[in-house]
Design a protein around this motif. Structure first.
Motif, short mmCIF file in Angstrom:
data_model
loop_
_atom_site.label_atom_id
_atom_site.label_comp_id
_atom_site.label_asym_id
_atom_site.label_seq_id
_atom_site.Cartn_x
_atom_site.Cartn_y
_atom_site.Cartn_z
N UNK A 1 0.84 -1.20 0.00
CA UNK A 1 0.00 0.00 0.00
C UNK A 1 0.87 1.26 0.00
N UNK A 2 1.97 1.19 0.77
CA UNK A 2 2.89 2.33 0.83
C UNK A 2 3.54 2.58 -0.53
N UNK A 3 3.93 1.49 -1.21
CA UNK A 3 4.54 1.61 -2.55
C UNK A 3 3.54 2.19 -3.54
N UNK A 4 2.27 1.75 -3.43
CA UNK A 4 1.24 2.25 -4.33
C UNK A 4 1.04 3.75 -4.16
N UNK A 5 1.10 4.22 -2.94
CA UNK A 5 0.96 5.65 -2.68
C UNK A 5 2.15 6.44 -3.24
N UNK A 6 3.35 5.84 -3.15
CA UNK A 6 4.56 6.52 -3.63
C UNK A 6 4.52 6.66 -5.16
N UNK A 7 4.20 5.56 -5.85
CA UNK A 7 4.24 5.60 -7.32
C UNK A 7 3.09 6.41 -7.90
N UNK A 8 2.06 6.68 -7.10
CA UNK A 8 0.94 7.51 -7.58
C UNK A 8 1.28 9.01 -7.55
N UNK A 9 2.41 9.35 -6.97
CA UNK A 9 2.81 10.76 -6.91
C UNK A 9 3.22 11.25 -8.31
N UNK A 10 3.00 12.52 -8.56
CA UNK A 10 3.37 13.10 -9.86
C UNK A 10 4.88 13.13 -10.05
N UNK A 11 5.57 13.39 -8.96
CA UNK A 11 7.03 13.47 -9.04
C UNK A 11 7.65 12.72 -7.86
N UNK B 1 10.78 11.91 -5.40
CA UNK B 1 12.01 12.47 -4.84
C UNK B 1 13.02 11.33 -4.63
N UNK B 2 14.26 11.72 -4.32
CA UNK B 2 15.32 10.72 -4.11
C UNK B 2 15.02 9.83 -2.91
N UNK B 3 14.46 10.45 -1.86
CA UNK B 3 14.14 9.66 -0.66
C UNK B 3 13.00 8.68 -0.93
N UNK B 4 12.15 9.00 -1.93
CA UNK B 4 11.09 8.05 -2.29
C UNK B 4 11.68 6.77 -2.85
N UNK B 5 12.77 6.92 -3.65
CA UNK B 5 13.43 5.73 -4.20
C UNK B 5 14.05 4.88 -3.09
N UNK B 6 14.56 5.56 -2.04
CA UNK B 6 15.11 4.81 -0.90
C UNK B 6 14.01 4.01 -0.20
N UNK B 7 12.81 4.64 -0.06
CA UNK B 7 11.67 3.94 0.55
C UNK B 7 11.24 2.75 -0.29
#
Length: 441
Positions: free
Chosen positions: A247-257, A259-265
């Motif tokens: 669910x957390x990954x789904x929320x991250x990839x739904x973002x328009x942009x 960030x670098x820390x998103x890739x770490x997550x």
């Protein structure tokens, strides 16, 4: 003092009768015959009154004593008797009545308990040289289609095989299996357990019967419940974080942009999902080992050769752990086993002992074997920390372990292998020693 009124009443009546009696004699001596007759009549009236007075007193005694002797406490007595001359006697009656009611209540509770257990129970009471049925619970009556008869000889008409078996051993303690035919059904096998007990001058004989099929079904049900708890626990421990991370990954990839820390997550979440998936895969593989155990390929194998091969593998570990091995197996005999499976059992048990000796300074392991009643026994022992009595019944359960790095299938797999060979694996432990005993037929 409490009976003083009774004594005073008797004394007064006897004194009055004596006065009238001597007065009558005195009047006759003086020639006053009319007066003497009158005094005599009064004396007779007092004598009759004394008779009825004493009769009433003894009548109450008789009534209350008969009630006690007959164990009948339903009678009611006048209130004045409870307070005056018969206070102590009525106190005895009241005490015994209370004890009887208390005993009856306990008997009803005991009978209710017996009637609500799943084991067929029959209690016999010995009178002279004969046995009568003291109590038969509902399970016994329903299971064997027997009415609640009162005599042993009547029960023989319904269950001759059971009665003959008990009479054959002379109503002594038994613990064995027995086959009983119920009406027109096929023979059924039951676990029979009997015991004698004696209270004061009464002798009782207790008979307990339980269907082997029902015992097996109960054990199987308990085993399935425990297994499902373990499987559910393991699945939830992995699926819950996997779902949350997904669910957390789904929320991250739904973002328009991103960030670098998103890739770490994302990397961290995927790594955790892989780890939990690997754990689930190992769990499933271990379950398959238990559920899909191959049929043993038995061949005659020398005992010494079996242990030589096992110890060749385990000796380096034993030396590294400074464990003193005392090998008392010197049997030259051969046994019919699947050598590869039996090696796995012995290595599992030796590994288990090594773990138990971790915290000991004087580490010792013992290997021994013996033959008894055409059965061959192998014993692997250690002087380690032992098994906590709280978990002793759980050590053979699938996936149960006290080791941080343990899978919890070693002992279960070992037990399954031995049972597939027609034997059994048991555990005995005390403060100084723990024994794992392999029995092979």
């Amino acid at each position: 003092m409490k009976n003083q009124k009774l004594y005073n009443g008797l004394f007064a009546r006897v004194l009055l009768i004596m006065i009238f009696f001597f007065g009558c004699l005195f009047l006759i001596g003086k020639g006053f015959y009319y007066n003497a007759v009158l005094a005599g009549l009064f004396g007779i009236v007092l004598l009759v009154e004394l008779y009825f007075y004493i009769k009433n007193q003894f009548s109450f005694y008789d009534k209350i004593l008969l009630s006690i002797l007959r164990n009948d406490f339903s009678a009611n007595f006048p209130e004045e008797n409870k307070k005056n001359n018969f206070r102590n006697l009525y106190l005895l009656y009241d005490t015994l009545k209370f004890q009887k009611q208390e005993q009856t209540s306990k008997e009803l509770i005991y009978r209710s308990i017996l009637d609500n257990i799943d084991t067929a129970a029959l209690i016999l009471e010995k009178e002279d040289e004969d046995w009568n049925i003291f109590m038969m619970n509902d399970c016994f009556s329903d299971l064997f289609k027997v009415p609640k008869v009162s005599h042993w000889k009547y029960l023989k008409n319904y269950l001759p095989s059971l009665c003959d078996e008990i009479e054959k051993v002379g109503f002594t303690d038994i613990k064995s299996a027995i086959s009983i035919k119920i009406e027109d059904q096929d023979l059924q096998t039951f676990v029979l357990q009997t015991s004698q007990t004696q209270t004061y001058d009464k002798e009782y004989f207790i008979i307990l019967l339980d269907s082997i099929q029902r015992v097996i079904e109960k054990k199987e049900k308990e085993a399935w419940i425990n297994l499902m708890k373990i499987i559910s626990h393991e699945l939830m421990n992995s699926l819950t974080p996997i779902r949350a991370l997904s669910q957390n990954l789904l929320q991250i990839v739904d973002q328009e942009k991103l960030e670098e820390e998103d890739f770490d997550d994302i990397k961290s979440s995927i790594s955790t999902i892989i780890n939990r998936s690997d754990h689930l895969q190992v769990f499933v593989e271990n379950y398959r080992k238990l559920a899909m155990l191959p049929t043993p390929n038995k061949q005659m194998t020398p005992i010494n050769a079996l242990f030589d091969d096992c110890l060749r593998i385990m000796n380096p570990i034993l030396k590294d752990e400074n464990i003193e091995l005392i090998n008392e197996i010197k049997s030259s005999r051969s046994i019919l086993i699947d050598k590869n499976q039996m090696e796995q059992v012995i290595i599992n048990l030796i590994t288990n002992s090594i773990y138990a000796l971790k915290e000991k300074t004087d580490k010792k392991m013992f290997l021994s074997s013996y033959t008894d009643n055409n059965r061959f026994f192998i014993v692997i022992s250690d002087n380690g920390k032992g098994i906590d009595p709280i978990i002793k019944d759980k050590v053979f359960l699938p996936f149960f372990t006290t080791r941080k790095d343990g899978a919890g299938i070693g002992l279960t797999l070992s037990k399954n292998i031995i049972e597939a060979h027609g034997g059994y694996l048991s555990c005995q432990t005390d403060e100084d020693k723990t024994d794992f005993v392999i029995c092979l037929i």
